[in-house]
Scaffold this motif. Sequence first.
Motif, PDB file in Angstrom:
ATOM      1  N   UNK A   5      24.771  63.216  39.656  1.00 49.22           N
ATOM      2  CA  UNK A   5      25.076  62.722  40.992  1.00 49.22           C
ATOM      3  C   UNK A   5      26.143  61.632  40.888  1.00 49.22           C
ATOM      4  N   UNK A   6      27.181  61.755  41.698  1.00 53.14           N
ATOM      5  CA  UNK A   6      28.233  60.747  41.751  1.00 53.14           C
ATOM      6  C   UNK A   6      28.485  60.345  43.197  1.00 53.14           C
ATOM      7  N   UNK A   7      28.980  59.139  43.352  1.00 51.78           N
ATOM      8  CA  UNK A   7      29.349  58.633  44.674  1.00 51.78           C
ATOM      9  C   UNK A   7      30.596  57.769  44.531  1.00 51.78           C
ATOM     10  N   UNK A   8      31.313  57.643  45.633  1.00 49.70           N
ATOM     11  CA  UNK A   8      32.526  56.828  45.643  1.00 49.70           C
ATOM     12  C   UNK A   8      32.247  55.491  46.309  1.00 49.70           C
ATOM     13  N   UNK A   9      32.786  54.449  45.722  1.00 44.82           N
ATOM     14  CA  UNK A   9      32.763  53.127  46.334  1.00 44.82           C
ATOM     15  C   UNK A   9      34.080  52.456  46.008  1.00 44.82           C
ATOM     16  N   UNK A  10      34.786  52.046  47.029  1.00 44.68           N
ATOM     17  CA  UNK A  10      36.109  51.429  46.870  1.00 44.68           C
ATOM     18  C   UNK A  10      37.053  52.312  46.058  1.00 44.68           C
ATOM     19  N   UNK A  11      36.968  53.616  46.292  1.00 45.13           N
ATOM     20  CA  UNK A  11      37.875  54.550  45.642  1.00 45.13           C
ATOM     21  C   UNK A  11      37.567  54.865  44.193  1.00 45.13           C
ATOM     22  N   UNK A  12      36.424  54.402  43.701  1.00 45.07           N
ATOM     23  CA  UNK A  12      36.044  54.626  42.311  1.00 45.07           C
ATOM     24  C   UNK A  12      34.750  55.432  42.275  1.00 45.07           C
ATOM     25  N   UNK A  13      34.686  56.416  41.397  1.00 46.86           N
ATOM     26  CA  UNK A  13      33.495  57.246  41.240  1.00 46.86           C
ATOM     27  C   UNK A  13      32.467  56.532  40.357  1.00 46.86           C
ATOM     28  N   UNK A  14      31.196  56.575  40.775  1.00 43.75           N
ATOM     29  CA  UNK A  14      30.099  55.937  40.036  1.00 43.75           C
ATOM     30  C   UNK A  14      28.943  56.921  39.890  1.00 43.75           C
ATOM     31  N   UNK A  15      28.150  56.731  38.835  1.00 37.30           N
ATOM     32  CA  UNK A  15      26.958  57.552  38.629  1.00 37.30           C
ATOM     33  C   UNK A  15      25.680  56.728  38.574  1.00 37.30           C
ATOM     34  N   UNK A  16      25.785  55.436  38.346  1.00 38.82           N
ATOM     35  CA  UNK A  16      24.603  54.561  38.274  1.00 38.82           C
ATOM     36  C   UNK A  16      24.096  54.322  39.689  1.00 38.82           C
ATOM     37  N   UNK A  17      22.854  54.738  39.958  1.00 37.55           N
ATOM     38  CA  UNK A  17      22.289  54.570  41.301  1.00 37.55           C
ATOM     39  C   UNK A  17      21.192  53.515  41.350  1.00 37.55           C
ATOM     40  N   UNK A  19      19.694  49.996  42.186  1.00 33.46           N
ATOM     41  CA  UNK A  19      20.014  49.016  43.234  1.00 33.46           C
ATOM     42  C   UNK A  19      20.780  47.832  42.651  1.00 33.46           C
ATOM     43  N   UNK A  20      20.363  47.394  41.470  1.00 37.80           N
ATOM     44  CA  UNK A  20      21.025  46.245  40.845  1.00 37.80           C
ATOM     45  C   UNK A  20      22.512  46.532  40.612  1.00 37.80           C
ATOM     46  N   UNK A  21      22.810  47.710  40.072  1.00 33.01           N
ATOM     47  CA  UNK A  21      24.202  48.072  39.813  1.00 33.01           C
ATOM     48  C   UNK A  21      24.997  48.128  41.107  1.00 33.01           C
ATOM     49  N   UNK A  22      24.443  48.797  42.117  1.00 32.34           N
ATOM     50  CA  UNK A  22      25.170  48.927  43.379  1.00 32.34           C
ATOM     51  C   UNK A  22      25.341  47.581  44.074  1.00 32.34           C
ATOM     52  N   UNK A  23      24.339  46.715  43.976  1.00 32.28           N
ATOM     53  CA  UNK A  23      24.465  45.373  44.547  1.00 32.28           C
ATOM     54  C   UNK A  23      25.558  44.589  43.832  1.00 32.28           C
ATOM     55  N   UNK A  24      25.632  44.752  42.510  1.00 34.33           N
ATOM     56  CA  UNK A  24      26.666  44.063  41.736  1.00 34.33           C
ATOM     57  C   UNK A  24      28.067  44.564  42.076  1.00 34.33           C
ATOM     58  N   UNK A  25      28.159  45.799  42.572  1.00 37.33           N
ATOM     59  CA  UNK A  25      29.452  46.316  43.022  1.00 37.33           C
ATOM     60  C   UNK A  25      29.880  45.678  44.342  1.00 37.33           C
ATOM     61  N   UNK A  26      28.909  45.068  45.027  1.00 37.25           N
ATOM     62  CA  UNK A  26      29.199  44.470  46.324  1.00 37.25           C
ATOM     63  C   UNK A  26      28.827  45.358  47.489  1.00 37.25           C
ATOM     64  N   UNK A  27      28.007  46.357  47.237  1.00 39.80           N
ATOM     65  CA  UNK A  27      27.601  47.267  48.304  1.00 39.80           C
ATOM     66  C   UNK A  27      26.571  46.588  49.198  1.00 39.80           C
ATOM     67  N   UNK A  28      26.648  46.881  50.481  1.00 40.95           N
ATOM     68  CA  UNK A  28      25.666  46.357  51.428  1.00 40.95           C
ATOM     69  C   UNK A  28      24.364  47.145  51.291  1.00 40.95           C
ATOM     70  N   UNK A  30      22.878  48.749  53.562  1.00 42.63           N
ATOM     71  CA  UNK A  30      23.051  50.037  54.246  1.00 42.63           C
ATOM     72  C   UNK A  30      23.778  51.046  53.362  1.00 42.63           C
ATOM     73  N   UNK A  31      24.787  50.582  52.632  1.00 37.70           N
ATOM     74  CA  UNK A  31      25.532  51.473  51.744  1.00 37.70           C
ATOM     75  C   UNK A  31      24.643  51.954  50.589  1.00 37.70           C
ATOM     76  N   UNK A  34      22.241  54.491  51.875  1.00 32.34           N
ATOM     77  CA  UNK A  34      22.939  55.737  52.156  1.00 32.34           C
ATOM     78  C   UNK A  34      23.169  56.538  50.881  1.00 32.34           C
ATOM     79  N   UNK A  35      23.590  55.867  49.813  1.00 28.16           N
ATOM     80  CA  UNK A  35      23.803  56.539  48.528  1.00 28.16           C
ATOM     81  C   UNK A  35      22.484  57.121  48.019  1.00 28.16           C
ATOM     82  N   UNK A  36      21.417  56.346  48.099  1.00 28.65           N
ATOM     83  CA  UNK A  36      20.118  56.812  47.616  1.00 28.65           C
ATOM     84  C   UNK A  36      19.600  57.984  48.449  1.00 28.65           C
ATOM     85  N   UNK A  37      19.825  57.938  49.748  1.00 26.38           N
ATOM     86  CA  UNK A  37      19.402  59.039  50.615  1.00 26.38           C
ATOM     87  C   UNK A  37      20.169  60.315  50.280  1.00 26.38           C
ATOM     88  N   UNK A  38      21.462  60.184  50.031  1.00 27.94           N
ATOM     89  CA  UNK A  38      22.270  61.350  49.660  1.00 27.94           C
ATOM     90  C   UNK A  38      21.819  61.924  48.327  1.00 27.94           C
TER      91      UNK A  38
END
Length: 94
Positions: A5-17, A19-28, A30-31, A34-38
């Motif tokens: 599973x991959x997702x885009x954030x700020x134009x960059x592809x990521x695979x780590x889902x 919460x800590x990683x996504x929070x460190x990316x600066x994701x809200x 809600x974001x 949304x990634x986890x739901x997808x």
Amino acid sequence: MNEKFTYLFNGVSHTDVSREYMNNLGMSTEQVNSVLAQRDFELSQNIEKRKAAYREESDPLYMEWQYDQAPESEQHWRDKVVEIKQRYPVATDE
């Protein structure tokens, strides 16, 4: 063949889902949600794909093994099951 599973954030592809990683990316929040739901939706689709692959690919091999009881037939069946599980992952501990 296994697609992670991959997702885009700020134009960059990521695979780590995580919460800590996504929070460190600066994701809200809600974001992140949304990634986890997808991801969960895509994994749920794999359940049906896996069932179909078992019916079409591994079940005939299982029946062959049940008929001839040959170790090679058993291994062929077991290898196919592993391949299907890798192709269609259905759960994650993240």
